[in-house]
Write a protein that holds these residues in place. Sequence first.
Motif, PDB file in Angstrom:
ATOM      1  N   GLY A 104       0.674  -1.382  -0.274  1.00 32.07           N
ATOM      2  CA  GLY A 104      -0.121   0.171   0.579  1.00 32.07           C
ATOM      3  C   GLY A 104       0.728   1.422   0.130  1.00 32.07           C
ATOM      4  N   ASP A 105       0.369   2.594   0.074  1.00 29.24           N
ATOM      5  CA  ASP A 105       0.846   3.194  -0.015  1.00 29.24           C
ATOM      6  C   ASP A 105       1.661   4.101   1.051  1.00 29.24           C
ATOM      7  OD1 ASP A 105      -1.244   5.425  -2.805  1.00 29.24           O
ATOM      8  OD2 ASP A 105       0.360   4.370  -3.228  1.00 29.24           O
ATOM      9  N   SER A 110      -1.532   7.435  -7.490  1.00 22.14           N
ATOM     10  CA  SER A 110      -1.164   6.854  -6.842  1.00 22.14           C
ATOM     11  C   SER A 110      -0.639   5.123  -6.486  1.00 22.14           C
ATOM     12  CB  SER A 110      -2.207   6.953  -6.205  1.00 22.14           C
ATOM     13  OG  SER A 110      -3.360   6.656  -6.491  1.00 22.14           O
ATOM     14  N   LEU A 111      -0.701   4.343  -5.792  1.00 24.21           N
ATOM     15  CA  LEU A 111      -0.396   3.213  -6.086  1.00 24.21           C
ATOM     16  C   LEU A 111      -1.393   2.249  -6.677  1.00 24.21           C
ATOM     17  CD1 LEU A 111       0.404   0.207  -5.504  1.00 24.21           C
ATOM     18  CD2 LEU A 111      -0.624   0.340  -3.685  1.00 24.21           C
ATOM     19  N   ALA A 112      -3.215   2.941  -6.647  1.00 20.76           N
ATOM     20  CA  ALA A 112      -4.244   2.437  -7.430  1.00 20.76           C
ATOM     21  C   ALA A 112      -4.198   2.812  -8.606  1.00 20.76           C
ATOM     22  CB  ALA A 112      -5.146   2.700  -6.551  1.00 20.76           C
ATOM     23  N   ASP A 123       6.363  -2.074  -7.140  1.00 21.73           N
ATOM     24  CA  ASP A 123       4.964  -2.279  -7.230  1.00 21.73           C
ATOM     25  C   ASP A 123       4.414  -2.860  -8.882  1.00 21.73           C
ATOM     26  OD1 ASP A 123       4.935  -0.436  -9.433  1.00 21.73           O
ATOM     27  OD2 ASP A 123       4.503   1.697  -8.036  1.00 21.73           O
ATOM     28  N   ASP A 126      -2.643  -5.984  -6.211  1.00 23.38           N
ATOM     29  CA  ASP A 126      -2.571  -4.139  -5.928  1.00 23.38           C
ATOM     30  C   ASP A 126      -3.565  -3.451  -6.044  1.00 23.38           C
ATOM     31  OD1 ASP A 126       0.515  -4.623  -5.129  1.00 23.38           O
ATOM     32  OD2 ASP A 126       0.434  -3.354  -6.743  1.00 23.38           O
ATOM     33  N   LEU A 127      -4.568  -3.344  -6.491  1.00 21.66           N
ATOM     34  CA  LEU A 127      -6.016  -2.466  -6.483  1.00 21.66           C
ATOM     35  C   LEU A 127      -6.328  -2.665  -5.454  1.00 21.66           C
ATOM     36  CD1 LEU A 127      -6.971  -2.873 -10.037  1.00 21.66           C
ATOM     37  CD2 LEU A 127      -6.757  -0.858  -8.917  1.00 21.66           C
ATOM     38  N   ALA A 171      -4.799  -1.005  -2.062  1.00 19.71           N
ATOM     39  CA  ALA A 171      -4.770   0.028  -2.327  1.00 19.71           C
ATOM     40  C   ALA A 171      -6.226   0.757  -1.661  1.00 19.71           C
ATOM     41  CB  ALA A 171      -4.693   0.534  -3.804  1.00 19.71           C
TER      42      ALA A 171
END
Length: 212
Positions: free
Chosen positions: A11-12, A80-82, A146, A207-208, A211
């Motif tokens: 996560g971020d 962002s990570l998303a 990531d 990853d989604l 996030a």
Amino acid sequence: MTGYGFDRIEGDEDIPPNPAHQDPAYRRALWIVVILNVGYGVLEMIGGFISGSQAVKADALDFIGDGAITFLGLLAIGWSLAWRARSALIQGIFLGLLGLGVLGTTIVRVFEQTTPDAGLMGLLGMIALVVNVVSVLPLLPFRKGDANMRAVWLFSRNDAIGNAAVVIAAGLVAWLGSAWPDLIVAFGIAGLFLHSSWAIIRDARADLKAAA
């Protein structure tokens, strides 16, 4: 073949103050990949038609796709990570479509076999290998991270495997006087595309989820 079990960033909030994907050296490495891959990919595609090699054309498509998708990864830096995961998802889908395209055209060539020019095929493969090594070396410190960073690394890794396979196939074509080594390598590159596509999409979805 290198595996795809890279360390994950969940996560971020887990990313350090100066994450690797924002490192200026990473940006420079990506630009090197974009310029070298797109430039040589176009030249290799022309050479693929001249030599009549399906494997060379598949490898050229890998180069061009690598450059294009790496450019997308370059644009995703700082997101962002998303959004980086969404970028990786697009990369994975694109790679899967490339794989299906190579698979389809190679199946057609099975029924329309012509023996490629082994000498030109081997020369193109050797040059491609050198170009790929030059572009991959700057990426080595950034192969963990990531989904977007791993996708960029995996595209470059695919190039190296494809280049080596083309060189080996050229030697076999010259030795056997048959188109089958060329076609088998093209099928192998298509399979590598599809396997990597699945891995990128899997990690992008993870990853989604992280996030969210």
